[in-house]
Design an enzyme around this catalytic site. Structure first.
Site, short mmCIF file in Angstrom:
data_model
loop_
_atom_site.label_atom_id
_atom_site.label_comp_id
_atom_site.label_asym_id
_atom_site.label_seq_id
_atom_site.Cartn_x
_atom_site.Cartn_y
_atom_site.Cartn_z
N PHE A 51 0.85 -1.18 0.00
CA PHE A 51 0.00 0.00 0.00
C PHE A 51 0.89 1.24 0.00
O PHE A 51 2.03 1.18 0.45
CB PHE A 51 -0.91 -0.01 1.24
CG PHE A 51 -2.36 0.20 0.92
CD1 PHE A 51 -3.06 -0.73 0.19
CD2 PHE A 51 -3.03 1.34 1.36
CE1 PHE A 51 -4.40 -0.55 -0.10
CE2 PHE A 51 -4.37 1.53 1.07
CZ PHE A 51 -5.06 0.60 0.34
N GLN A 86 -7.95 14.39 5.51
CA GLN A 86 -7.58 13.76 4.26
C GLN A 86 -8.71 13.89 3.24
O GLN A 86 -9.83 13.45 3.50
CB GLN A 86 -7.31 12.28 4.53
CG GLN A 86 -6.26 11.69 3.65
CD GLN A 86 -5.79 10.35 4.21
OE1 GLN A 86 -6.59 9.50 4.56
NE2 GLN A 86 -4.49 10.17 4.28
N LEU A 123 -14.85 6.83 -3.93
CA LEU A 123 -13.54 7.28 -4.39
C LEU A 123 -13.15 6.54 -5.67
O LEU A 123 -13.36 5.34 -5.81
CB LEU A 123 -12.49 7.05 -3.31
CG LEU A 123 -12.84 7.66 -1.93
CD1 LEU A 123 -11.74 7.37 -0.92
CD2 LEU A 123 -13.08 9.16 -2.03
N GLU A 141 -6.70 6.06 -8.20
CA GLU A 141 -5.70 6.73 -9.03
C GLU A 141 -5.35 5.88 -10.24
O GLU A 141 -4.86 6.38 -11.24
CB GLU A 141 -4.46 6.98 -8.17
CG GLU A 141 -3.52 8.00 -8.73
CD GLU A 141 -2.37 8.29 -7.77
OE1 GLU A 141 -2.64 8.48 -6.57
OE2 GLU A 141 -1.22 8.33 -8.23
N ARG A 180 -1.00 13.97 -5.32
CA ARG A 180 -2.39 14.23 -4.98
C ARG A 180 -2.75 15.70 -4.79
O ARG A 180 -3.75 16.18 -5.31
CB ARG A 180 -2.67 13.54 -3.66
CG ARG A 180 -3.73 12.51 -3.73
CD ARG A 180 -3.88 11.93 -2.36
NE ARG A 180 -4.25 10.53 -2.51
CZ ARG A 180 -4.88 9.81 -1.61
NH1 ARG A 180 -5.18 10.34 -0.45
NH2 ARG A 180 -5.20 8.57 -1.84
N ARG A 233 -2.50 10.46 7.14
CA ARG A 233 -2.56 9.05 7.52
C ARG A 233 -2.20 8.16 6.34
O ARG A 233 -2.64 8.40 5.22
CB ARG A 233 -3.97 8.71 7.98
CG ARG A 233 -4.19 7.25 8.29
CD ARG A 233 -5.65 6.99 8.63
NE ARG A 233 -6.53 7.26 7.51
CZ ARG A 233 -6.88 6.36 6.58
NH1 ARG A 233 -6.41 5.14 6.66
NH2 ARG A 233 -7.69 6.69 5.60
#
Lengths: 607, 259
Positions: A124, A238, A254, A257, A313, A414
């Site tokens: 991740f 966030q 969401l 990406e 981002r 986070r």
């Protein structure tokens, strides 16, 4: 303790408010310590926002990469948090997460496995090694169900669909319980307790575009502040740059990406591929100059430089924000993400199968034929109640906090996967901290019924007004205002405007008229949520105003760089003379804990 | 887009009636979006449960045109022309409007004897993917309780609730019985007190499951075989007579020392 509550009354050693991962884990711990524990949730058991977590829970077990260990995880977490973290929380989290994950299997969790039968771990963002224990893409559900089943099997008193209004103190100012109401009947209920653990989750519902459910109204954040605790890092939130804004059925979902990595591009309402206008100098050398060059990159990374859609981002978010504010946004306040005109339907279905199905099933949006309407979406708050890392104790005796409602663990940003592990590490620690406090004979000895009556009176006022506003109108306007002024990209003048506006919202909330009766009335429930939402929004706006730099989940257009001086402090909010939810908030600079030398050395390694 | 009439049941335990709300349809809406719009405008006191609005929490189950569905996963444009009827789940007592008292299910959950694994080795248990996959299918359950709602054993016979756990809990029992680490024996309990025998395999539960769990084929039928084998296989019967496992209560079975 003799308490003459005029309402249904219950008494516990430890009272846990919130039944997501942190609350459930706290219950297990406190019960294992032999205490009488009550659990309150404003939904049904097992429905908390924890179920939404997909990716996994981060724990340096080393099942896939034996070289992984707590020190690497600690370093990743601190770097991800832009060093604003409570280092001790990050340290405990990294050290204890593996044991917390393993014990879940004793209680029935079934994680995906490695070939040799251990818990499988996946990669991740921000984690150096593959370390997320997971079950497909439903790890949050597995976590909540495992803990829920354990809690039920232990014979726990669970108060479901019971909404807490205020914390109650004793004569010495210790937290002594709370006042709540049953959603099913609208009747009030009081709980006295030697200690209270807040595990109420996040605040996202104050923004228009959010991945959070109706529950994310910041109740625990606000109640802690009203009761005398401090909130820190409330500006650190966030946002995901590409969440769906339309159709309604998928708003807040969401968009990975991966869509941009596979060729998706961002367009404004003129059809312009606008990202080329927003390449900052520091990225110019590595970013393509023209669509032709960018398009060569997808097939062969040496044939061209990276497309600007794949900038970090915050760069992408800033560009989207600028387009929308310049009036070139989509009809519903976002911009377009287009992969349909760029790739064949077969390619899209093969590369993005679950997205294709999700949008098709929920919204009838065929991403192989249509553009998606996306925009920055509120996802998670790093800030929260200031706690002692080891015990989860707040500044108010008898009050503890764990999970998203607690601040410090994640600093300014986070890492994915660190939230589920946060819940089980600090849920347990809160249970231990509360148990130790109670067993040490420190618990509250009274129960201030005046506070109960004040909360009850305030809750009932919306029924008594002859005229007044619909709470749904106020919520909608608040969400629009916060999205516009304290969203993903912030600037001084807009934040000032938000702070001014929030005063107006406070007055509007004091003039709500609720239709109907008290029995399961969602309008009334929203009316009781709005004070929390306003209080939390105020703290976020004040923190955002004072942090004149950009760091992690706080980006200032007018102060685009990180400032080392601000890296040494949290902004801490408190309500020193609280007489109700509209009392004055005080915001001060609060220095970070000093890192011990051995941990500092860890952070220097591999830089 | 055109107007649509939402015919929503409003009332409480004392009775109620349908009320019509005419709303303008917007593109790509699900039923829950429309319910929210009615709440925000005409009827702020319209009661319904919901949480995630993404098909992951199972809160918003109701009967749409008579069929149990998740409101957040039911697109308006896929419903037939004409008024859309929304009623609460029939099997459970009404609290108000679309909200029912689902405490039956939570009471059943309390009766489930917990997993009882052997002590955990220091570095965790070893289990293999093919062994955990059977249980993983059942653990996809989001507890929407639509399988309970549609099961005619309790949908049409209120009395049966005291003898019958229902499909949601049959998959829970199946999961535990098939768990690679479990040492608890729940077969007598399942047969004698959970009413597995009442299920006559009409597969209504499987049809409504939003997670597409093969409740009947993968849980109930194997569970029936297991329970029946235990009861009627003479060798198994003798073995159990000689070395009968003691049944533990949920609470006893659950108390494990923290690692």
């Amino acid at each position: 303790m003799e308490i003459n509550s005029p309402y249904e009354h219950h008494d516990y050693d430890v009272l846990v408010i919130g039944a997501g991962g942190a609350g459930l884990r706290a219950v297990i711990e406190a019960k294992q310590q032999g205490l009488k524990v009550g659990l309150i949730t404003k939904s049904l058991l097992g429905k908390a926002h924890t179920v939404m977590a997909e990716g996994g829970m981060a724990a340096a077990m080393g099942n896939v990469y034996p070289e992984d260990n707590w020190m690497v995880h600690f370093r990743d977490t601190m770097r991800g948090g832009k060093m604003l973290n409570n280092y001790r929380m990050a340290e405990l989290h990294a050290k204890e997460a593996p044991d917390r994950v393993l014990e879940l299997e004793q209680w029935g969790a079934l994680f995906d496995r490695t070939k040799d039968g251990k818990i499988l771990q996946r990669d991740f963002g921000g984690h150096r090694y593959a370390r997320l224990a997971h079950v497909g893409d439903r790890t949050g559900l597995e976590l909540i169900r495992t803990l829920q089943q354990k809690v039920v099997s232990m014979g726990t008193d669970v108060f479901m669909e019971c909404k807490v209004l205020r914390l109650v103190h004793d004569q010495d100012g210790k937290v002594a319980g709370c006042v709540a109401y049953w959603r099913a009947t609208g009747e009030f209920v009081t709980f006295s307790a030697r200690s209270v653990i807040l595990a109420t989750g996040g605040v996202g519902k104050s923004w228009k575009f959010t991945s959070n459910s109706w529950e994310g109204t910041g109740d625990g954040h606000a109640m802690a502040l009203w009761a005398g605790a401090e909130l820190i890092d409330m500006e650190c939130i966030q946002f995901h740059p590409t969440g769906m804004v339309w159709p309604l059925s998928v708003r807040g979902i969401l968009v990975t990406e991966g869509v941009r990595g596979d060729g998706g591009i961002l367009k404004n309402s003129d059809g312009e591929r606008f990202m080329f206008k927003y390449v900052a100098d520091m990225f110019r050398a590595e970013t393509a100059e023209s669509p032709e060059e960018a398009d060569r990159w997808y097939d062969d990374h040496t044939a061209g430089r990276r497309p600007p859609e794949l900038l970090p981002r915050d760069e992408v978010a800033r560009a989207i924000n600028s387009e929308v504010k310049a009036g070139r946004g989509s009809p519903h306040g976002g911009v377009y993400l287009d992969i349909a005109s760029r790739r064949t339907p077969e390619f899209i279905r093969r590369r993005l199968p679950s997205m294709y199905h999700q949008f098709m099933e929920l919204a009838g949006v065929d991403i192989t034929r249509e553009m998606m309407e996306i925009g920055p979406t509120c996802h998670y708050i790093m800030g929260g109640v200031k706690v002692d890392a080891d015990t989860a104790a707040t500044a108010v005796p008898g009050l503890f906090a764990a999970g998203e409602v607690a601040g410090g663990m994640h600093g300014a940003n986070r890492l994915g996967g660190n939230s589920l592990s946060d819940l089980i590490v600090f849920g347990r620690r809160a249970g231990m901290g509360a148990a130790e406090y109670v067993q040490g004979g420190n618990g509250a000895t009274g129960f201030n019924l005046d506070e109960v009556e004040a909360a009850v009176k305030e809750a009932l006022e919306p029924f008594e007004r002859e005229t007044g506003e619909n709470p749904y109108d106020i919520q909608r306007d608040l969400q629009e205002m916060m999205q516009a002024n304290v969203g993903i990209i912030r600037t001084g003048s807009e934040i000032d405007e938000a702070i001014k506006q929030l005063e107006v919202f406070e007055e509007r909330v004091s003039n709500i008229k609720v239709k109907g009766g008290r029995q399961y009335n969602p309008g009334w429930n929203l009316a009781t949520d709005l004070p929390s939402m306003i209080t939390v929004s105020k703290c976020t706006a004040r923190g955002a105003q004072q942090r004149k730099e950009s760091r992690g989940g706080h980006t200032r257009e007018d102060f685009p760089k990180a400032d080392p001086e601000f890296g040494k402090i949290n902004f801490a909010h408190s309500m020193p003379n609280s007489t109700g939810w509209k009392s004055e908030i005080t915001t001060v600079e609060s220095p970070l804990l000093t890192l011990p030398e051995e941990l500092k050395a860890l952070l220097e390694e591999g830089k | 887009m055109s107007d649509v009439t939402m015919r929503v049941w409003r009332g409480d335990a004392n009775g109620g009636q349908f009320e019509d709300y005419t709303v303008t349809q917007q593109e790509g809406e699900v039923v829950l979006d429309v319910i929210h719009r009615i709440q925000a405008t005409d009827a702020p006191d319209l009661a319904c449960r919901w949480n995630c609005k993404a098909g992951k929490c199972g809160s918003c189950a109701a009967e749409i045109n008579g069929k149990p569905r998740l409101m957040c996963m039911t697109r308006m444009d896929q419903l037939p022309e004409g008024p859309v009827t929304i009623t609460p789940m029939k099997t459970f007592p009404i609290i108000r409007d679309l909200v029912t008292d689902v405490s039956f299910n939570y009471a059943q959950a309390e009766k489930v004897p917990a997993l009882l694994p052997p002590p955990m080795p220091a570095d965790g248990y070893r289990m293999f993917q093919q062994d955990v996959e059977r249980g993983q299918e059942f653990r996809k359950c989001i507890e929407c309780f639509m399988c309970q709602d549609v099961c005619h054993v309790i949908r049409d016979h209120e009395d049966n609730k005291q003898y019958y756990a229902g499909p949601r809990f049959f998959i829970r029992y199946a999961e535990l019985e098939m768990h690679p680490l479990d040492t608890n024996d729940r077969r007598d309990l399942i047969r004698e007190e959970m009413g597995l025998g009442y299920c006559n395999i009409t597969k209504c539960c499987t049809e409504v499951c939003p997670e597409h769990i093969k409740i009947t084929d993968n849980a109930i039928i194997p569970l029936k075989e297991r329970v029946v084998d235990a009861q009627y296989d003479p060798v198994a019967w003798l073995g159990r007579k000689i070395r009968r496992k003691t049944k533990r209560s949920a609470e006893e079975a659950a108390v494990q020392p923290a690692p």
